[in-house]
Design a protein around this motif. Sequence first.
Motif, PDB file in Angstrom:
ATOM      1  N   ASP A 124       0.837  -1.188   0.000  1.00 52.50           N
ATOM      2  CA  ASP A 124       0.000   0.000   0.000  1.00 52.50           C
ATOM      3  C   ASP A 124       0.870   1.234   0.000  1.00 52.50           C
ATOM      4  O   ASP A 124       1.658   1.470   0.923  1.00 52.50           O
ATOM      5  N   ILE A 125       0.732   2.037  -1.056  1.00 48.99           N
ATOM      6  CA  ILE A 125       1.480   3.269  -1.163  1.00 48.99           C
ATOM      7  C   ILE A 125       1.022   4.234  -0.076  1.00 48.99           C
ATOM      8  O   ILE A 125      -0.157   4.349   0.228  1.00 48.99           O
ATOM      9  N   LEU A 126       1.974   4.932   0.517  1.00 47.04           N
ATOM     10  CA  LEU A 126       1.717   6.004   1.485  1.00 47.04           C
ATOM     11  C   LEU A 126       1.175   5.500   2.826  1.00 47.04           C
ATOM     12  O   LEU A 126       0.720   6.298   3.625  1.00 47.04           O
ATOM     13  N   LEU A 127       1.208   4.175   3.068  1.00 47.00           N
ATOM     14  CA  LEU A 127       0.709   3.662   4.326  1.00 47.00           C
ATOM     15  C   LEU A 127       1.838   3.144   5.213  1.00 47.00           C
ATOM     16  O   LEU A 127       1.610   2.362   6.132  1.00 47.00           O
ATOM     17  N   LEU A 128       3.067   3.556   4.953  1.00 48.27           N
ATOM     18  CA  LEU A 128       4.201   3.099   5.727  1.00 48.27           C
ATOM     19  C   LEU A 128       4.256   3.835   7.058  1.00 48.27           C
ATOM     20  O   LEU A 128       4.141   5.053   7.112  1.00 48.27           O
ATOM     21  N   GLY A 129       4.433   3.095   8.132  1.00 47.18           N
ATOM     22  CA  GLY A 129       4.600   3.737   9.427  1.00 47.18           C
ATOM     23  C   GLY A 129       6.026   4.197   9.618  1.00 47.18           C
ATOM     24  O   GLY A 129       6.956   3.788   8.935  1.00 47.18           O
TER      25      GLY A 129
ATOM     26  N   MET B 236       9.831  10.936   1.826  1.00 43.09           N
ATOM     27  CA  MET B 236       9.357  12.320   1.849  1.00 43.09           C
ATOM     28  C   MET B 236       9.382  12.887   3.268  1.00 43.09           C
ATOM     29  O   MET B 236       8.994  12.226   4.221  1.00 43.09           O
ATOM     30  N   SER B 237       9.841  14.136   3.363  1.00 44.63           N
ATOM     31  CA  SER B 237       9.835  14.871   4.626  1.00 44.63           C
ATOM     32  C   SER B 237       9.966  16.351   4.297  1.00 44.63           C
ATOM     33  O   SER B 237      10.165  16.738   3.147  1.00 44.63           O
ATOM     34  N   ASP B 238       9.852  17.177   5.317  1.00 47.59           N
ATOM     35  CA  ASP B 238       9.945  18.617   5.082  1.00 47.59           C
ATOM     36  C   ASP B 238      11.339  19.036   4.631  1.00 47.59           C
ATOM     37  O   ASP B 238      11.495  20.011   3.895  1.00 47.59           O
ATOM     38  N   ASN B 239      12.344  18.297   5.055  1.00 50.75           N
ATOM     39  CA  ASN B 239      13.728  18.646   4.725  1.00 50.75           C
ATOM     40  C   ASN B 239      14.380  17.605   3.821  1.00 50.75           C
ATOM     41  O   ASN B 239      15.595  17.419   3.849  1.00 50.75           O
ATOM     42  N   CYS B 240      13.581  16.918   3.031  1.00 51.72           N
ATOM     43  CA  CYS B 240      14.139  15.871   2.170  1.00 51.72           C
ATOM     44  C   CYS B 240      14.930  16.476   1.015  1.00 51.72           C
ATOM     45  O   CYS B 240      14.827  17.675   0.720  1.00 51.72           O
TER      46      CYS B 240
ATOM     47  N   GLN C  36      16.183  17.465  -2.726  1.00 53.52           N
ATOM     48  CA  GLN C  36      15.421  18.024  -3.846  1.00 53.52           C
ATOM     49  C   GLN C  36      15.014  16.949  -4.837  1.00 53.52           C
ATOM     50  O   GLN C  36      13.912  16.987  -5.398  1.00 53.52           O
ATOM     51  N   VAL C  37      15.883  15.961  -5.055  1.00 51.86           N
ATOM     52  CA  VAL C  37      15.557  14.881  -5.988  1.00 51.86           C
ATOM     53  C   VAL C  37      14.340  14.091  -5.493  1.00 51.86           C
ATOM     54  O   VAL C  37      13.489  13.671  -6.296  1.00 51.86           O
ATOM     55  N   ILE C  38      14.221  13.912  -4.174  1.00 50.07           N
ATOM     56  CA  ILE C  38      13.129  13.113  -3.619  1.00 50.07           C
ATOM     57  C   ILE C  38      11.787  13.789  -3.855  1.00 50.07           C
ATOM     58  O   ILE C  38      10.859  13.199  -4.441  1.00 50.07           O
ATOM     59  N   TRP C  39      11.650  15.032  -3.429  1.00 55.85           N
ATOM     60  CA  TRP C  39      10.320  15.643  -3.514  1.00 55.85           C
ATOM     61  C   TRP C  39       9.946  16.009  -4.941  1.00 55.85           C
ATOM     62  O   TRP C  39       8.774  15.935  -5.325  1.00 55.85           O
TER      63      TRP C  39
ATOM     64  N   GLU D 129      -2.098  11.355   1.631  1.00 50.63           N
ATOM     65  CA  GLU D 129      -0.980  12.287   1.523  1.00 50.63           C
ATOM     66  C   GLU D 129      -1.356  13.633   2.150  1.00 50.63           C
ATOM     67  O   GLU D 129      -2.390  14.214   1.820  1.00 50.63           O
ATOM     68  N   LYS D 130      -0.506  14.123   3.046  1.00 46.63           N
ATOM     69  CA  LYS D 130      -0.749  15.397   3.720  1.00 46.63           C
ATOM     70  C   LYS D 130       0.226  16.489   3.304  1.00 46.63           C
ATOM     71  O   LYS D 130       0.081  17.631   3.736  1.00 46.63           O
ATOM     72  N   ASP D 131       1.220  16.150   2.493  1.00 48.42           N
ATOM     73  CA  ASP D 131       2.189  17.143   2.054  1.00 48.42           C
ATOM     74  C   ASP D 131       1.544  18.074   1.036  1.00 48.42           C
ATOM     75  O   ASP D 131       1.037  17.642  -0.002  1.00 48.42           O
ATOM     76  N   GLY D 132       1.562  19.370   1.317  1.00 51.29           N
ATOM     77  CA  GLY D 132       0.929  20.338   0.424  1.00 51.29           C
ATOM     78  C   GLY D 132       1.571  20.409  -0.934  1.00 51.29           C
ATOM     79  O   GLY D 132       0.911  20.728  -1.934  1.00 51.29           O
ATOM     80  N   ARG D 133       2.876  20.103  -1.032  1.00 44.77           N
ATOM     81  CA  ARG D 133       3.556  20.179  -2.324  1.00 44.77           C
ATOM     82  C   ARG D 133       3.026  19.135  -3.299  1.00 44.77           C
ATOM     83  O   ARG D 133       2.978  19.365  -4.509  1.00 44.77           O
ATOM     84  N   VAL D 134       2.613  17.988  -2.770  1.00 45.00           N
ATOM     85  CA  VAL D 134       2.075  16.942  -3.629  1.00 45.00           C
ATOM     86  C   VAL D 134       0.680  17.318  -4.114  1.00 45.00           C
ATOM     87  O   VAL D 134       0.309  17.074  -5.269  1.00 45.00           O
TER      88      VAL D 134
END
Length: 674
Positions: free
Chosen positions: A401-406, A430-434, A436-439, A480-485
């Motif tokens: 399941d995508i995005l369901l990782l604890g 993904m994180s706030d400080n990840c 640039q390639v990741i996000w 997904e809760k990241d606003g950039r996505v």
Amino acid sequence: MNIPVKNSPVINPFGVMSSSYSEQCLRFNLQNLRERKNDKSKPPFSITKEFILRFNQTKNPKEKEELLNLARKSILRCKRKLGLRTLGTGKHVHLPTAWTEIVYLAQCKGKIQDEALNMLYISMDHASFDYEHLPALFFLAESVLYRLCCDAFLKTYLYSVEIKLTKIAYLIFLRLFIYFLYGHLGSFNQHLLRLQPYLYALSFSGDSYDKYPNIFSNVQIILKIMEIICERELLSGSFSNPVENENQYENIDSDMEHVQPRQGGYEVSSLLWHCVAAWTCVQKNSPQLNKVLEHLIFHKTQLQMKCWMDSALALLVLGEAAKLNMDCLKTLMDLMKDFLSSIMTVQNQKEKCKADDLSWAWNVVYIYITTLAEACLYAALSNLRKTALVGFCDCKSSQRDILLLGKSEEQPELRNTSILGLLDYFSSKMSDNCDQVIWIGYYGIVYNLVKMSWELRGEEEQDGLRNSIWQTLQKIKDHEKDGRVHIAINIAKAELNNPMDPFTSYSTKVSPNAKDEIFSKFIGWRIANALSKLFFPSINAHILPSKKPLIKRDGMKHLYKKQDSMKKRVLHIIVRKHPSVSELPMFPYPDFFTKSDEELTRIIDRHWQKELKIREEEDAICKAKEREDKELEEKNHFTEIMKRREEKLHKKTKPYELPTRTEVIALEKKMTQN
């Protein structure tokens, strides 16, 4: 994030060019008009500055309707001149004139502007390469950059026209780079100088576009191309002849010598050369393909070079080969897996902090994601499309399941670089400080998934692919809760010119003509074909025309006949037939046996229809006879019942029928007498 869509203000179309350049284009158009068969027949209408101002400023409903009808007629004429249904070929096609007219029409507000930009984007995608197109291409480049720098930058928000302009500019400068590799830009230094102020302004657009990698990637490619061209053209001012590289491999076809063109000191990378060689082998069905792919993997480290424009072209060309061949698709995915693994290691991350050598790496990742998304949609075989989406095996990473990782769960490794494999990998990091390639990689995956789901609307043949993408997008939407996505989803919706939610519009059936082109379907094939002719010239190949003077209109008729015959021999579209593409046949013409089978099928169907009609007539006759027999039988049965009733009761009345008045009176008299 709600992305407002707003029309741009009126821009003087002649303000885009200097007086000399505009007069040159106008003289060229007037010359073509005067050299027609009869000078007496003048065009009833032409796009002028006054017409554009009236169209945008008039408030009279009647006048507005008249101007709109004129603009629509011009749109129809431009469609014919652009050859949108014939891949830009035909006697009626004249691309430089059509491009100039469509740029002027794009200054009209509303639907005319949207349709004009869509037509220009489609034409830039599928038009062939011709040296005579260069003046018009520079005019388009200057016009589009003018709109971006002098209009779009003044806005505090993103709008849909800006997205279209960056996509068009991206295709224009890709074409200019191919002409540069051919050595055709030597006499266009003045045109390059005219572009520099706009490019200088565009280089400061990082703050405006850093949240929108889909636009920023196009801008970075434009700037990189002009950096290479201007450094070679404006500084050196000369070209050297193509030379052979001293490192040549054995056991390669004789017509594929390892030649790397040098244009003003610019030498293409070996990675790009081998990608073009692989595409050529796929087109020719050459047995040397496996050897070429082995040599290609040997040069995989060149994907990490800071001069990444060759890497972008290499991925683009190899992606075209991957649409036809599984080995090329595997090689493409292996290249990206090695690239991501190397740049994401701890050692390379530390080196990046010291020297910032990998600040461009996200461009390569984003180009790969876009190329893989196109392969997922337009590959020739369903197996290729499935592999591009889920990978080469049913790995656990592609089924989880995508995005369901604890947070406590161990983050997955990069097992494959398919669409879902990269989504799983990027989402877990993904994180706030990840990095640039990741996000940006995650943004690119989500952005292209929304566009893919939109492209597959109403296609029953690809229900499995569409459902898989739809389920993935539902998980992203819900978890997904990241606003950039979420910005990626909103940008994709704005680019599709529809405010509807892409998660709820799948049941809507849309005709192919109602959808705009959201992916470039032909530019990769055009570039691969042009580079193949440049690197591996053959006797029968029709390469780009050399520099030559302008041909008069009288000779255009014979020229078109000659070009059409050559294009028919060379043209081999690798994209499968797709409802969103134009009505062109995307497969080769059928051979004799296929035609015979189709004719036999038509004959059998025709006789079967006749047989069905005869059977229906016979059934109707039988049913009518059955009804008559049934009615006769019921009548006889009723007659028999009445006869028995008369014999038994001495009554001629029917059951439940009252006797007549005379019979009642007679019966009463008889009873009184008794």
